[in-house]
Each structure stands twice: as C-alpha cells, then as structure tokens.
Design an enzyme around this catalytic site. Structure first.
Site, PDB file in Angstrom:
ATOM      1  N   ASP A   1       0.853  -1.194   0.000  1.00  0.00           N
ATOM      2  CA  ASP A   1       0.000   0.000   0.000  1.00  0.00           C
ATOM      3  C   ASP A   1       0.886   1.239   0.000  1.00  0.00           C
ATOM      4  O   ASP A   1       2.107   1.139   0.200  1.00  0.00           O
ATOM      5  CB  ASP A   1      -0.897  -0.050   1.251  1.00  0.00           C
TER       6      ASP A   1
ATOM      7  N   GLU B   1       2.670   4.801  -4.109  1.00  0.00           N
ATOM      8  CA  GLU B   1       2.695   5.745  -5.246  1.00  0.00           C
ATOM      9  C   GLU B   1       4.050   6.433  -5.353  1.00  0.00           C
ATOM     10  O   GLU B   1       4.434   6.723  -6.491  1.00  0.00           O
ATOM     11  CB  GLU B   1       1.563   6.770  -5.076  1.00  0.00           C
TER      12      GLU B   1
ATOM     13  N   ASP C   1      -9.132   3.713  -1.977  1.00  0.00           N
ATOM     14  CA  ASP C   1     -10.045   4.161  -0.920  1.00  0.00           C
ATOM     15  C   ASP C   1     -11.391   4.655  -1.444  1.00  0.00           C
ATOM     16  O   ASP C   1     -11.674   5.856  -1.459  1.00  0.00           O
ATOM     17  CB  ASP C   1      -9.363   5.249  -0.091  1.00  0.00           C
TER      18      ASP C   1
HETATM   19  C1  GLC Z   1      -4.690   3.449   2.828  1.00  0.00           C
HETATM   20  C2  GLC Z   1      -5.202   2.224   2.087  1.00  0.00           C
HETATM   21  C3  GLC Z   1      -6.218   1.512   2.944  1.00  0.00           C
HETATM   22  C4  GLC Z   1      -5.599   1.153   4.275  1.00  0.00           C
HETATM   23  C5  GLC Z   1      -5.069   2.409   4.974  1.00  0.00           C
HETATM   24  C6  GLC Z   1      -4.317   2.088   6.240  1.00  0.00           C
HETATM   25  O1  GLC Z   1      -5.698   4.390   2.955  1.00  0.00           O
HETATM   26  O2  GLC Z   1      -5.719   2.549   0.841  1.00  0.00           O
HETATM   27  O3  GLC Z   1      -6.701   0.369   2.284  1.00  0.00           O
HETATM   28  O4  GLC Z   1      -6.527   0.521   5.082  1.00  0.00           O
HETATM   29  O5  GLC Z   1      -4.191   3.096   4.098  1.00  0.00           O
HETATM   30  O6  GLC Z   1      -3.236   1.270   6.007  1.00  0.00           O
END
Ligand code: GLC
Length: 791
Positions: A406, A409, A483
């Site tokens: 995650d 980017e 998200d």
């Molecule tokens: C980001 C991700 C989400 C995750 C959060 C905390 O917003 O897109 O899926 O739960 O970070 O790690």
C-alpha cells in the site's frame, strides 16, 4: 474542499499555453537494420515494425532515436521484420508485415493503415508530433466521430473516456473518487480505440507525467512532461486482438494461488491476535467461507515494516500456523516508508546499504507517513530490490504467503502527496529523477515483493496486492481500486473501473466490497457482495472511522444473503480459475466488457453496468438503492436466466426481477459452464464438478476443463489437467466427445457430472459414442433437466 476561488479569472491568466515546435518536414530517409529513420527539419523519427501488426513510432528532437527492444515495460522482443520506404513527391509509403504507413513529408503527418485493404487504422490530422524547449512532447491523432476510448488503467468514471482528459501520475486519493477525480493510484499509458466493430490500441512508453487529452473535437493528444514521444500502434483489428497485442508487449499475470481467489476479509485494522482468532471463529461458526484475513498497519511495532507488535501479536508464527490449519491465510500490509529510527534494523540496514532515495547532493529524502519521518527504498536499483526481496524472508518464515503493498505511489503526507520530483533514483545505473520514474515506483516495489516472496516460498505461488502500479503490474500483483466509500455510486463505478483495468492487462482486480470509507449498510453490503462474488478479486475492507462491515453486522437477512453469495463464489471458482489460466496464457481478462465478446453489436459496445465473466456468463449487478428490477441488455443470441432456466431472446433489453436475494445472471444458450461445490475455503477438498450444458440450439460447443495444483509453479512446466469437451446438439441428439488435452496432473475434483438444460423431454445422449445413463433432476411440467456422470 474547494471553493469558488478555484475558478477565479486570474487563475486562467496564469495558465501558460506552451509553445510547441512541430518536428517539421522530412529532409532525409534512412533505412537502418529494418527500421526507417526520418530526418526531419527539427528532429528525428524512427519507424519500426515490432510485430506483423504492431508498429513503433519514436520521435526524438535531439537525434536519431536508438532502436529499442525489451525492457521492464516491454516484455516482447522486436521481431526481425523490416520496413521499406518509398517516396514519391510529398508522399512517403513505408510498408512491412501487414501494415503500411502513409505519410506526407511536408509537414510530416503519418497514417497507419492496413496493407491489404488500405483501411486507415489511425492517423495524424492537423497536428503531428511536437516538442518544446522545456522538454515536453506531444503527439496528436485524428478523432473519428464514432471512436470510443477504453483502457487507461485505473480511472474513475465511465467505460468510454471520450471527452475526458486522463492524467498519468500515481496519486494517493482518499477522497473523493468521482468522475473527475484523476489521477488515481495506477497509471497505465495505454488505451484501445473502438471504431464500429474494429479496434486498435496505443501504448505510450513514457514514465513521466502524461496526459491523454481525449477531450478534443477532431483530434486527441498524447502529452508527456519529458522523455521521448515513443509509442506502439497495436493494429487489432478486433478488440480482443488489441488486448492480446498489449498483453504480448507488457506480459501476462502469473496464475494466482487458488486461495487468492476465495473470499477475503479486511479491516483497518484487526488489531490483535485475539481479534483475528475470534473473527476466524465467527466465520467458521456461521458457515461463511473465508480464505484470508488482512492485517492492516496496526500489526506492526509502531508501523515499522518487517516487525510484529510483540504485545498485540505475541506469537505470529503460531497464529499463522493455526489459521492455515483452518484454511485461512494472513496477508499483512507492507508500505514502502521505513521509519527513520536509528534503533530500527531495517532503517539501519537501508542506511548502511545506501538503499534509500536521496537528492543529487547525497542528502536523504525523508517524508511523513504512518510511522512519522520515513525513508524510502530506491526500488529502481537492483541491489535495493535484492535487499527488499531478502527482507521478505521475515514474513515467509512466519508462514505468510501473501503481502499487501500500500502507499506505494509513494504516498507522502505533504502538499504534493508524494516524493520531491528532484529526488534521484539509481535506475540500475542510468541515474535520473523521481520526476521521470514516479509512475514506476509502485511497480518496482511490487516487483521486488513478488520476487522476494517467490524466492522464499519454496515453489509456492505468492500473492501480492498493490495499490499503485504501471504498465506490466499484472506480472507481479493484483490491483484493488483504493479508498472508495460506502456509496452506491462507488459500487456502480467499480464495474467500468475494473473492466478498463482488465482491458489494460490487469486480470486480477477488484474494489473494496462494502466500501472503505463512510458507513455501509445491509442492502449496500448485500448488493456489493453479489457483485464482488463475480469479480476477479473479492475482498471486504473498511476503515477505522466507519462502522464495521463484516458479513453479519447488518442483521439476519443481510447476513443470510451475504453468506449465500460468498458461498456462491466458491461454486464459480472452477470456471474463474480456468479464466485465470486463459489470462495467464493469452492476457484475456477474466471479466470482460460486452464490447470484447460482441464487437459488432453497437448496443453491446455501450454497456458498462453489465459484464461478462469469461465469454458466456452475463452479470448484471444491481447498483442502486431500493431497486428490485433492472434493465438488462442481452446481445444477439439466446440467453438463459441462471436462476429460473427461462430462455430469453437476445438482441434487446429485457426487464428483470432483481429482489434483494437475486443477482441477475444469464448464460449464453449454446455454451457450457462449470461449477464446483460450496466450501468453507479453498483448502477444503474440491468435491464434485458439475458441467452445465445449455443445449436447445443446434450446433457445436466446446469447453476445456482446466485444473492444476493451485499452489505451485508446476503448471509452468506442464503439470496441468486439461480435458476438452466437444458437444454437438442436433434436435433431441446430444453427442459429447471427451479429449484429454494434457494429463500433467490429476484434477482436484472427485467426479464430474453433466447437467443438460433445455435438451427436451427425451434427449438421446451419447458420451464418446456410448449412450449415457440419464437421470431426470426435476419433475415433469418444468423444462427437463437431465444429468449423467462423466467417467
Ligand atoms: C490506505 C489504504 C487503505 C488502508 C489504509 C491504512 O488508505 O488505501 O486500504 O486501510 O491506508 O493502512
């Protein structure tokens, strides 16, 4: 939240329209090793025939572009094909393979056409290829009135991007996700133009910030902030051909482990070992299938990657082992930011290895993310990727087989939302800036994660989920759409988003079922689970601030329906797995917009709220609240309502009942589907397989049963089971012939039963020439359903 200040007239005045210089007229033509180099007044253009139906066009204002071949972004080698140029007056003809380039020389304007018919595939109109002193490049193409544009990777909004401007710059967007929210997390600089029944693609090989300006009237523009204007024209001629050509260039997805295709449950965050164990017990008690639980950032020690919090997760190896025995995998999150803590091993190691991104003067780049001040590995460097691969021994040794990447980017909590563009990357020896490589950061991280897990899993298939990516991401990871919110609009939008991702080479994708942010509710979760059950990747995930959304939180009715559809997922798994095998071999997506299977049907080309799972299963999800009926477009042919067996004439819209317990599903008559058994997870025995033959139309149909061990890479060396079923229907006669295509292993199912739909009251059925022993499955009155066992 923006205010009217955003449209203050002064802001328009501040926008500088860049001056671009046309590449100019052709002054010399040079044939070089099969390519054609055009020396123009203001620079050079290389034309290369990459394959019989793919041409590569590269503009470089500074000199002759080098002949480029394979790279991280181009997996296919250029074929040894030659182009020959012929000039007569102002016209230049360049021919080779099945294509011809027809150009005017003053100024240079190129059209790509079919050599055999002269049909134009794509052409430059008023403008051609341009550049400016700032290093920006732009290329224009004529827009034909009927052109529709699909692909572009992960984009919010509709299936057709005509009229939109699409930016390629991987961005962490928490809110909003709506039609004009662009860019999002994944950039894939590729799209398909569909024109009537024909299609071609354009894949622009440029990692800088790009814009695909499809909002023109007679022209669209491909703009890049730097680098070369370097692109492939994929000549189709059908939409499927374009998909295959793009997959040929950027590579195919490996087969996911079977467990990755089951139902996954996530939450930001399941915070303790106790909570995880209770959750798994609840699924078990309630008879709801479950293949994976995700651990979001709270599992770590102060958000330090490659650690477990010793208090909350005292014995992670034991937890992973116990859960695996119950058929459930743990998938922890791993973000790129490494906490700048001098007492933290990973930070120390990264510093010692010079593994973190730095400015040109050697100063470290730090950014704020979950752990606070963090350093960012330079995944563009092989030594760093090697280090990162090795670090994954930590998870593999705990028994973990899946990793969730995650914030790659990379997302950083600052104004630009990411790393300074002046930060330098080693780039395997060709040092350059983050400005050039930003879009590839997530891809490189997922690549080292995938390769690292593969290295440490003793031949088992890793599963990697990523938020960010670039062209080719399918080779390493599944993509989820980030998200979203518990909005009906986001449920609706997830369909065209995932269809466009599939057209962009990514077969394994899905959205957070139930919605990540905002509060979900029973009806929404039911409808979203119905859709999720037919999506390639199926995970329910929600954030800390939202109310919980496990399958049972919205009362008994919602629970029963959510459970029913999660169970249904397992019934469809054998069909889905066969589609993943196809995606692995050819690059064909698992879920397909109707335009892919029905390119000549103009109405099918417009549909974006329905899709096909493979070629023959039509899914028409309900994506609006309190909606219990929906219009469904059935393409030409006949379709069978999956739930009622009613046969419907296609080539028209029908109104279908869709009470809350029903996901409208239709099977193309004259086709075959396979189904497995309900199971609590993919680790349970597969049980019997059912082959449903939708007879009732005379003619031939074929289906190939596919299976392998579902867990290792043995499939790559032929350890697969493939059995082709050829079926011919002629009136009451149904002849089934079986052919073992590959017997590299035995299938996981224990027996195969064939169910015949619409074969009439007294079918005569043979299997490999011998009469089949038929059993009637239903009472007289209803259309007969017959079954027989397949030896
Ligand atoms: C980001 C991700 C989400 C995750 C959060 C905390 O917003 O897109 O899926 O739960 O970070 O790690």
């Amino acid at each position: 939240m923006e205010t009217s200040l955003s449209i203050h007239p002064e802001l328009y005045k501040q926008q500088v329209v860049s001056e671009f210089t046309d590449i100019g007229s052709v002054v010399a033509i040079v044939e070089e090793a099969g390519d054609v180099l055009l020396e123009c007044e203001n620079g050079w253009v290389r034309l290369a025939l990459y394959t019989e139906r793919i041409v590569r066009i590269t503009m470089d204002p500074s000199g002759p572009p080098v002949a480029a071949g394979e790279s991280l972004f181009v997996q296919q080698a250029k074929q040894p094909l030659a182009l020959a140029a012929r000039r007569s007056g102002d016209e230049l003809l360049v021919e080779g393979g099945q294509l011809r380039l027809r150009a005017t020389c003053s100024p240079l304007r190129i059209a790509v056409e079919e050599a055999a018919t002269g049909e134009t595939i794509v052409r430059e109109g008023a403008h051609g290829m341009m550049f400016n002193a700032a290093g920006e490049v732009i290329g224009f193409k004529a827009m034909e009135p009927e052109d529709r544009y699909h692909g572009f990777g992960e984009k919010a909004g509709h299936l057709n991007k005509r009229g939109e401007k699409l930016t390629m710059w991987n961005t962490d967007v928490y809110a909003p996700h709506n039609q004009e929210t662009d860019p999002l997390y994944v950039s894939i600089p590729y799209f398909m133009t569909k024109r009537g029944g024909r299609a071609h693609g354009i894949y622009v090989l440029n990692t800088f910030r790009m814009e695909f300006r499809m909002n023109g009237d007679t022209e669209y523009a491909l703009y890049a902030e730097g680098g070369l204007l370097d692109y492939f024209v994929l000549a189709g001629p059908t939409p499927k051909d374009v998909v295959l050509q793009y997959a040929g260039l950027t590579g195919k997805a490996p087969l996911p482990p079977k467990w990755a295709l089951g139902y996954h449950q996530s939450r930001y965050s399941y915070e303790t070992e106790q909570e995880v164990r209770e959750l798994v017990a609840s699924f078990r008690e309630k008879g709801i299938p479950l293949d994976a639980i995700y651990l979001d950032i709270h599992y770590m020690q102060g958000y330090r990657v490659f650690t477990f919090d010793g208090e909350r997760f005292r014995k992670p190896a034991q937890l992973v082992r116990d859960l695996k025995e119950a058929g459930v995998r743990i998938v922890p999150i791993v973000d790129p930011g490494v906490k700048a803590d001098p007492e933290y091993r990973v930070f120390q190691e990264g510093l010692a290895r010079q593994a973190f991104c730095r400015y040109a003067d050697g100063t470290m780049f730090y950014g704020e993310v979950w752990p606070g001040k963090s350093a960012f590995p330079d995944f563009t460097d092989e030594a760093v990727r090697q280090w990162w691969r090795d670090l994954h021994a930590f998870y593999a040794e705990l028994g973990i087989e899946g990793i969730w990447n995650d914030m790659n980017e990379p997302a950083i909590f600052n104004e630009s939302k990411t790393m300074d563009v002046e930060v330098m990357h080693n780039n395997d020896g060709r040092r350059t800036t983050h400005r050039e490589l930003h879009n590839t950061y997530g891809l490189q991280m997922s690549r080292s994660t995938y390769e690292g897990m593969k290295l440490h899993l003793d031949g088992r298939r890793p599963f990697v989920l990523t938020r960010s990516g670039f062209a080719g991401i399918q080779r390493y990871a599944a993509v989820w759409t980030g998200d979203n919110r518990s909005f009906w609009e986001h449920l609706e939008m997830s369909v065209p988003m995932c269809l466009n991702l599939g057209l962009s080479g990514v077969p394994l994708c899905g959205a957070d079922v139930g919605g990540f942010a905002h509060d979900s509710n029973g009806q929404l979760l039911v409808r979203w689970t119905q859709l999720g059950a037919m999506m390639p990747y199926f995970r329910n995930h929600s954030e800390m601030k939202s109310i919980r959304q496990e399958p049972w939180v919205f009362g008994a009715e919602a629970e029963a329906l959510v459970k029913r559809y999660i169970r249904m997922r397992y019934v469809w798994l054998p069909l889905m797995y066969g589609l993943f095998a196809e995606a692995n071999r050819t690059g064909m997506p698992v879920i397909r917009p109707l335009l892919l299977e029905f390119p000549d049907d103009p109405q099918a080309g417009l549909v974006q709220d329905q899709f096909l799972l493979g070629p023959n299963v039509l899914v028409a999800p309900v994506v609006r609240p309190d909606t219990f009926v929906r219009a469904v477009y059935l393409p030409a042919g006949r379709w069978v309502n999956y739930w009622t067996d009613e046969v419907l004439e296609g080539g028209r819209h029908v109104l279908v009942d869709a009470p809350l317990d029903t996901l409208p599903l239709f099977i193309r008559q004259g086709s075959v589907i396979v189904q497995g058994s309900e199971r609590l997870n993919t680790a349970e025995p597969a049980g019997p397989l059912t082959v449903h033959v939708y007879a009732g139309v005379d003619g031939a149909m074929t289906y190939t049963l596919y299976d392998d061990d579902g867990a290792t890479f043995a499939y790559e060396s032929g350890s697969v089971y493939e059995q082709r079923l050829d079926i011919v229907c002629d009136g009451a006669r149904v002849e089934l012939a079986t052919h073992i295509v590959q017997l590299g292993c035995l299938p996981s199912w224990t027996s195969v039963r064939v169910v015949l739909h619409h074969a009439g009251e007294q079918p005569e059925v043979t299997v490999d020439g011998k009469p089949a022993a038929l059993e009637r499955l239903n009472e007289g009155g209803a259309p007969a359903l017959w079954a027989f066992a397949l030896a």
